[in-house]
Design a protein around this motif. Structure first.
Motif, PDB file in Angstrom:
ATOM      1  N   GLY A 295       0.544  -3.030  10.584  1.00 44.54           N
ATOM      2  CA  GLY A 295       1.468  -2.424  11.536  1.00 44.54           C
ATOM      3  C   GLY A 295       2.908  -2.870  11.415  1.00 44.54           C
ATOM      4  N   SER A 296       3.261  -3.597  10.328  1.00 43.18           N
ATOM      5  CA  SER A 296       4.636  -4.096  10.204  1.00 43.18           C
ATOM      6  C   SER A 296       5.598  -3.055   9.645  1.00 43.18           C
ATOM      7  CB  SER A 296       4.658  -5.353   9.323  1.00 43.18           C
ATOM      8  OG  SER A 296       4.188  -5.043   8.013  1.00 43.18           O
ATOM      9  N   GLY A 297       5.075  -1.930   9.158  1.00 43.55           N
ATOM     10  CA  GLY A 297       5.952  -0.846   8.693  1.00 43.55           C
ATOM     11  C   GLY A 297       6.228  -0.843   7.203  1.00 43.55           C
ATOM     12  N   LYS A 298       5.188  -1.064   6.400  1.00 42.97           N
ATOM     13  CA  LYS A 298       5.365  -1.050   4.937  1.00 42.97           C
ATOM     14  C   LYS A 298       5.541   0.378   4.416  1.00 42.97           C
ATOM     15  CE  LYS A 298       1.447  -3.148   4.309  1.00 42.97           C
ATOM     16  NZ  LYS A 298       1.157  -3.388   5.736  1.00 42.97           N
ATOM     17  N   THR A 299       4.879   1.356   5.072  1.00 40.59           N
ATOM     18  CA  THR A 299       4.881   2.725   4.544  1.00 40.59           C
ATOM     19  C   THR A 299       6.276   3.339   4.553  1.00 40.59           C
ATOM     20  OG1 THR A 299       2.647   2.934   5.430  1.00 40.59           O
ATOM     21  CG2 THR A 299       3.691   4.938   4.653  1.00 40.59           C
ATOM     22  N   ILE A 300       7.043   3.124   5.610  1.00 40.60           N
ATOM     23  CA  ILE A 300       8.397   3.699   5.659  1.00 40.60           C
ATOM     24  C   ILE A 300       9.295   3.029   4.617  1.00 40.60           C
ATOM     25  CG2 ILE A 300       9.205   2.169   7.520  1.00 40.60           C
ATOM     26  CD1 ILE A 300      10.210   5.861   6.862  1.00 40.60           C
ATOM     27  N   VAL A 301       9.057   1.735   4.362  1.00 38.54           N
ATOM     28  CA  VAL A 301       9.806   1.035   3.301  1.00 38.54           C
ATOM     29  C   VAL A 301       9.479   1.677   1.950  1.00 38.54           C
ATOM     30  CG1 VAL A 301      10.026  -1.142   2.038  1.00 38.54           C
ATOM     31  CG2 VAL A 301      10.011  -1.141   4.545  1.00 38.54           C
ATOM     32  N   ALA A 302       8.196   1.982   1.730  1.00 39.61           N
ATOM     33  CA  ALA A 302       7.777   2.631   0.485  1.00 39.61           C
ATOM     34  C   ALA A 302       8.416   4.011   0.363  1.00 39.61           C
ATOM     35  CB  ALA A 302       6.263   2.749   0.439  1.00 39.61           C
ATOM     36  N   ALA A 303       8.511   4.736   1.467  1.00 42.80           N
ATOM     37  CA  ALA A 303       9.104   6.077   1.447  1.00 42.80           C
ATOM     38  C   ALA A 303      10.586   6.015   1.068  1.00 42.80           C
ATOM     39  CB  ALA A 303       8.946   6.741   2.811  1.00 42.80           C
ATOM     40  N   LEU A 304      11.306   5.037   1.627  1.00 47.65           N
ATOM     41  CA  LEU A 304      12.730   4.903   1.301  1.00 47.65           C
ATOM     42  C   LEU A 304      12.929   4.456  -0.146  1.00 47.65           C
ATOM     43  CD1 LEU A 304      13.812   3.346   4.700  1.00 47.65           C
ATOM     44  CD2 LEU A 304      14.611   5.539   3.782  1.00 47.65           C
ATOM     45  N   ALA A 305      12.037   3.607  -0.645  1.00 50.31           N
ATOM     46  CA  ALA A 305      12.096   3.199  -2.060  1.00 50.31           C
ATOM     47  C   ALA A 305      11.826   4.409  -2.952  1.00 50.31           C
ATOM     48  CB  ALA A 305      11.080   2.103  -2.334  1.00 50.31           C
ATOM     49  N   ALA A 306      10.851   5.230  -2.558  1.00 48.72           N
ATOM     50  CA  ALA A 306      10.522   6.431  -3.333  1.00 48.72           C
ATOM     51  C   ALA A 306      11.715   7.373  -3.395  1.00 48.72           C
ATOM     52  CB  ALA A 306       9.317   7.129  -2.714  1.00 48.72           C
ATOM     53  N   GLU A 327      -4.957  10.138   2.031  1.00 49.28           N
ATOM     54  CA  GLU A 327      -4.626  11.368   2.764  1.00 49.28           C
ATOM     55  C   GLU A 327      -3.679  11.077   3.920  1.00 49.28           C
ATOM     56  OE1 GLU A 327      -6.706  15.408   4.460  1.00 49.28           O
ATOM     57  OE2 GLU A 327      -7.976  13.798   3.698  1.00 49.28           O
ATOM     58  N   GLN A 328      -3.866   9.918   4.561  1.00 46.94           N
ATOM     59  CA  GLN A 328      -2.938   9.534   5.635  1.00 46.94           C
ATOM     60  C   GLN A 328      -1.523   9.394   5.077  1.00 46.94           C
ATOM     61  OE1 GLN A 328      -4.245   8.009   8.840  1.00 46.94           O
ATOM     62  NE2 GLN A 328      -2.327   7.223   9.644  1.00 46.94           N
ATOM     63  N   HIS A 329      -1.398   8.763   3.914  1.00 48.50           N
ATOM     64  CA  HIS A 329      -0.082   8.666   3.264  1.00 48.50           C
ATOM     65  C   HIS A 329       0.466  10.059   2.952  1.00 48.50           C
ATOM     66  CE1 HIS A 329       0.223   4.432   3.078  1.00 48.50           C
ATOM     67  NE2 HIS A 329      -0.588   4.204   2.058  1.00 48.50           N
ATOM     68  N   TYR A 330      -0.388  10.901   2.422  1.00 48.24           N
ATOM     69  CA  TYR A 330       0.041  12.261   2.046  1.00 48.24           C
ATOM     70  C   TYR A 330       0.606  12.996   3.259  1.00 48.24           C
ATOM     71  CZ  TYR A 330      -0.369  17.142   0.542  1.00 48.24           C
ATOM     72  OH  TYR A 330      -0.113  18.456   0.245  1.00 48.24           O
ATOM     73  N   GLN A 331      -0.105  12.924   4.398  1.00 47.30           N
ATOM     74  CA  GLN A 331       0.359  13.615   5.606  1.00 47.30           C
ATOM     75  C   GLN A 331       1.689  13.040   6.093  1.00 47.30           C
ATOM     76  OE1 GLN A 331      -0.915  16.340   6.656  1.00 47.30           O
ATOM     77  NE2 GLN A 331      -2.770  16.261   5.390  1.00 47.30           N
ATOM     78  N   LYS A 332       1.823  11.705   6.026  1.00 41.33           N
ATOM     79  CA  LYS A 332       3.080  11.078   6.461  1.00 41.33           C
ATOM     80  C   LYS A 332       4.240  11.481   5.569  1.00 41.33           C
ATOM     81  CE  LYS A 332       2.058   6.948   9.133  1.00 41.33           C
ATOM     82  NZ  LYS A 332       2.082   5.477   9.199  1.00 41.33           N
ATOM     83  N   PHE A 333       3.999  11.455   4.250  1.00 40.46           N
ATOM     84  CA  PHE A 333       5.078  11.793   3.316  1.00 40.46           C
ATOM     85  C   PHE A 333       5.443  13.279   3.395  1.00 40.46           C
ATOM     86  CE2 PHE A 333       4.027   7.647   1.547  1.00 40.46           C
ATOM     87  CZ  PHE A 333       5.294   7.164   1.227  1.00 40.46           C
ATOM     88  N   LEU A 337       9.222  13.950   3.988  1.00 32.05           N
ATOM     89  CA  LEU A 337       9.988  14.360   2.804  1.00 32.05           C
ATOM     90  C   LEU A 337      10.162  15.867   2.627  1.00 32.05           C
ATOM     91  CD1 LEU A 337       8.882  11.808   0.045  1.00 32.05           C
ATOM     92  CD2 LEU A 337      10.415  11.518   1.976  1.00 32.05           C
ATOM     93  N   VAL A 338       9.198  16.655   3.071  1.00 34.82           N
ATOM     94  CA  VAL A 338       9.323  18.112   2.898  1.00 34.82           C
ATOM     95  C   VAL A 338      10.584  18.653   3.576  1.00 34.82           C
ATOM     96  CG1 VAL A 338       8.270  20.346   3.444  1.00 34.82           C
ATOM     97  CG2 VAL A 338       6.891  18.529   2.417  1.00 34.82           C
ATOM     98  N   PRO A 339      10.927  18.193   4.816  1.00 37.35           N
ATOM     99  CA  PRO A 339      12.184  18.659   5.431  1.00 37.35           C
ATOM    100  C   PRO A 339      13.421  18.311   4.610  1.00 37.35           C
ATOM    101  CG  PRO A 339      10.782  17.632   7.083  1.00 37.35           C
ATOM    102  CD  PRO A 339      10.165  17.354   5.753  1.00 37.35           C
ATOM    103  N   VAL A 344       5.797  17.433  -2.414  1.00 36.04           N
ATOM    104  CA  VAL A 344       4.812  16.349  -2.481  1.00 36.04           C
ATOM    105  C   VAL A 344       3.485  16.919  -2.982  1.00 36.04           C
ATOM    106  CG1 VAL A 344       3.600  14.550  -1.178  1.00 36.04           C
ATOM    107  CG2 VAL A 344       5.940  15.199  -0.531  1.00 36.04           C
ATOM    108  N   ALA A 345       2.918  16.308  -4.001  1.00 41.23           N
ATOM    109  CA  ALA A 345       1.624  16.746  -4.557  1.00 41.23           C
ATOM    110  C   ALA A 345       0.511  15.821  -4.084  1.00 41.23           C
ATOM    111  CB  ALA A 345       1.682  16.757  -6.082  1.00 41.23           C
ATOM    112  N   TRP A 346      -0.721  16.360  -4.084  1.00 39.82           N
ATOM    113  CA  TRP A 346      -1.896  15.603  -3.624  1.00 39.82           C
ATOM    114  C   TRP A 346      -2.986  15.674  -4.685  1.00 39.82           C
ATOM    115  CZ3 TRP A 346      -4.335  12.180  -0.894  1.00 39.82           C
ATOM    116  CH2 TRP A 346      -5.683  12.300  -0.591  1.00 39.82           C
ATOM    117  N   LEU A 347      -3.495  14.513  -5.082  1.00 40.69           N
ATOM    118  CA  LEU A 347      -4.574  14.470  -6.070  1.00 40.69           C
ATOM    119  C   LEU A 347      -5.710  13.581  -5.573  1.00 40.69           C
ATOM    120  CD1 LEU A 347      -2.995  14.072  -9.629  1.00 40.69           C
ATOM    121  CD2 LEU A 347      -4.236  16.038  -8.739  1.00 40.69           C
ATOM    122  N   SER A 348      -6.914  14.139  -5.567  1.00 43.38           N
ATOM    123  CA  SER A 348      -8.079  13.316  -5.212  1.00 43.38           C
ATOM    124  C   SER A 348      -9.272  13.780  -6.028  1.00 43.38           C
ATOM    125  CB  SER A 348      -8.386  13.417  -3.716  1.00 43.38           C
ATOM    126  OG  SER A 348      -9.068  14.615  -3.438  1.00 43.38           O
ATOM    127  N   GLY A 349     -10.262  12.928  -6.131  1.00 47.10           N
ATOM    128  CA  GLY A 349     -11.440  13.240  -6.929  1.00 47.10           C
ATOM    129  C   GLY A 349     -12.268  14.373  -6.358  1.00 47.10           C
TER     130      GLY A 349
END
Length: 688
Positions: A295-306, A327-333, A337-339, A344-349
């Protein structure tokens, strides 16, 4: 000197070589570094009456009686006598030739632990040797080596002594460390230390040897830590020889995302963003580990790095270990990012062929600037147009080769992408300095404002009804809850509640609640449908296995019940607990446990109850489990430390770390020789 003395392994047959290989012994040098586990003192002879109880000692006497008894089980009983008394020897496993040789009047020298029994003083399964009166005693402590089936202590001792005394032994024992290092840390010589540990004089303190605090052990542990540090620091430096795209901060996309966010970043997030941004701007590949508690907020840091990579026209790949997290990451991104006009592409097995081919085409053409997925991202058919940054979430769950495969997806062979690894399992400082010394580490050490740590309650299984009442009250008040079970299928051995069984039981208990079930064996679309319904509030109580351990974010879920919490690891419990309390209400995590509790289970529950800080939990977890288990798959193929103990040898680790840089700068040839001695062909084990 004959050949066998020069090379003791040359005359050993293949089956015996294979047994030695199980011990990690493939060369003469391996024999030298096969050091004793413990020592036995056969330099002092005790009288039978004077032998201390509950201590392994050497006693000598003449056999006065020997017989095989059959009740309560078949065993050989011998009695020996000296001038002070009689001692019984009991053998539960014995051979005919042993019985034949133990005749009355034979003098035996026996080594073992003396105990009081119904029949007087006795030793059970002592080590015995037939001797003549006045036979000389050992002049050194007896080493006890790690061994395996088919190799005796005598075999190992003989081989090791042959190598140490051979003409090649001097080469293997040559000093490698510079004089300045030996003097600075007051280290004894390598030859002196090795010979000492294989053959310690009789006056040596057993306590010092067994605690490995003797100077000879300190030298060996220092050398082992130095080899690890040299390898890691070399790979760290070698990265400077690789080229990566210099992704300078342009700011227009990152500024747009920041303006769209409903929250401000914490100062800790801002700090690590500066570190990541600086690395991305260089022409050498970043290899940074981003640590942050749940819950420290790593995902938004990853998004800004991306976005910094995307602003420069480079693609980004984000890999997660499970479909739920990916999938949770995919929905967040998508939301973020779409706006901004980023595809954003999605790949899963589990994707349908048509959908998968469409996404592959978009990635290969460079239309999709961000690709999110599971291990499907590093499969051969996935080709990137211009990959500049790889982000690996929960990096310790992927093997080394999997992460390498994704890293080399960049189409330009002259450079490799930057790499950002994220982990919500904080790494204690000792591990960070040792096994992660090849990485730059950033830490988000604060939670977003207003985020309260979850309250943890320990409740015995016998009070299950109280827990059920609490769940009913929470759901009727408009809140949502998780009920976590550790297994899917029934196990008679573990006797754990299963997710399916619990789901059915709770359905009967709560006929008025909407209950969902999610576990690893569900089809992906079914799993996704249940998680979406829970996120939207259509499901009030979610019964789940630990697939929800990472990445699931439902702010309205404020209560979690974990069945058989005593069976789970600390990291897993902490991750699960982090799924609640993400909204305005304080989270409550109920750990249901079943008695009797083992000592380690009791300790785990105490730690998770007393602490909410992931770094403190990780530190105590390391103390409980040791580095081997704690590291998991991150070090796939990496030899763990055999002699050094990170908890006890922090001072040696600090010294080894400092010495590694000193030797690489001033004695590079010595550094290579040291690596060859300690790692041999494994010296290139860390490439990621």
């Amino acid at each position: 000197m004959n050949t066998s003395l020069r090379n003791p392994l040359s005359c050993i047959d293949q089956p015996f070589r294979q047994k030695l290989a199980k011990l990690g012994i493939r060369s003469e040098l391996d024999l030298i570094l096969h050091l004793p586990l413990r020592y036995e003192d056969e330099t002092k002879l005790y009288s039978i009456r004077g032998a201390p109880e509950s201590k392994a000692v050497l006693v000598e006497g003449v056999i006065i009686h020997c017989e095989i008894i059959t009740r309560p089980r078949r065993q050989l009983i011998c009695r020996i006598e000296d001038a002070t008394g009689v001692l019984s020897l009991r053998f539960l496993h014995f051979y005919p030739n042993q019985v034949k040789s133990y005749t009355i009047g034979t003098r035996l020298r026996v080594f073992g632990e003396v105990r009081s029994s119904f029949f007087g003083m006795e030793m059970i399964h002592p080590r015995c040797r037939i001797v003549h009166e006045g036979a000389s005693l050992a002049d050194a402590l007896t080493p006890v080596y790690p061994t395996t089936s088919g190799i005796t202590q005598r075999n190992l001792t003989k081989l090791i002594q042959q190598v140490l005394q051979s003409d090649r032994g001097a080469d293997y024992l040559a000093e490698i460390l510079p004089e300045a290092v030996l003097a600075k840390y007051r280290l004894p010589g390598f030859k002196e230390s090795t010979n000492f540990l294989h053959h310690p004089p009789s006056e040596t303190s057993l306590a010092q040897l067994e605690s490995r605090t003797h100077p000879a052990w300190q030298r060996i542990k220092f050398d082992e830590l130095l080899a690890q540090q040299l390898s890691l620091r070399m790979h760290y430096r070698q990265r400077r020889n690789y080229q990566a795209p210099a992704l300078h901060q342009k700011g227009y996309l990152t500024k747009m995302l920041r303006n769209a966010l409903s929250f401000a970043l914490t100062s800790a997030q801002e700090k690590v963003l500066v570190e990541i941004s600086r690395d991305l701007s260089t022409a050498h590949p970043m290899q940074r580990l981003l640590q942050g508690d749940v819950g420290s907020g790593k995902t938004i840091v990853a998004a800004l790095a991306a976005l910094q990579a995307i602003e420069n026209g480079y693609q980004v790949a984000i890999m997660a270990p499970t479909e739920i997290l990916a999938e949770q990451h995919y929905q967040k991104f998508l939301t973020w990012l779409v706006p901004l006009g980023v595809k954003v592409a999605w790949l899963s097995g589990s994707q349908r062929k048509k959908e998968r081919e469409r996404e592959l085409t978009e990635i290969a053409a460079g239309h999709a600037m961000l690709a999110v997925g599971t291990h499907a991202l590093f499969q051969e058919q996935v080709q990137f147009h211009r990959l500049g940054l790889v982000i690996v979430d929960e990096q310790h769950r992927f093997g080394v080769h999997q992460r390498l495969a994704l890293r080399y997806k960049g189409t330009d062979t002259n450079w490799i992408p930057h790499q950002l690894m994220m982990s919500a399992t904080p790494i204690p400082r000792t591990l960070s300095m040792s096994y992660y010394a090849d990485l730059d580490v950033s830490v988000i050490d604060q939670l977003p404002p207003g985020r309260l740590p979850a309250m943890t309650k320990l409740i015995d299984e016998s009070r299950r009804d109280e827990v059920i009442t609490r769940v009913r009250e929470a759901c009727h008040a408009g809140k949502q809850a998780y009920w976590v079970c550790p297994l899917i299928e029934e196990s008679e051995v573990l006797q754990l509640k299963t997710a399916v069984e619990t789901y059915e039981q709770l359905g009967r208990i709560f006929p008025d609640l909407k209950i969902g079930l999610v576990h690893g064996q569900l089809k992906v679309k079914d799993k996704s449908a249940v998680m979406t319904a829970f996120s939207l509030g259509e499901i009030q109580l979610l019964v789940a296995t630990t697939v929800i351990e990472v990445g699931v974010d439902v702010p309205n879920a404020s209560l979690m019940v974990i069945e058989h919490a005593e069976r789970m690891g600390l990291s897993q419990l902490h991750q699960l607990r982090g799924r609640i309390g993400r909204g305005n209400d304080e989270g409550v995590c109920v750990l249901l446990y079943q008695k009797p509790l083992s000592q380690i289970a009791r300790e785990r529950l105490r730690i998770i109850f007393e602490h909410n800080d992931g770094f403190e939990i990780a530190r105590q977890d390391l103390n409980l489990r040791g580095p081997g288990e704690f590291l998991g798959t991150r070090q796939s193929g990496v030899p763990l430390l055999r002699f050094a103990d990170l908890q006890c040898d922090m001072d040696l680790l600090e010294a080894a770390r400092e010495t590694a840089d000193y030797m690489l700068n001033h004695f590079p040839e010595n550094a290579q020789c040291h690596l060859q001695r300690w790692l041999g062909d494994r010296k290139d084990y860390l490439r990621v």
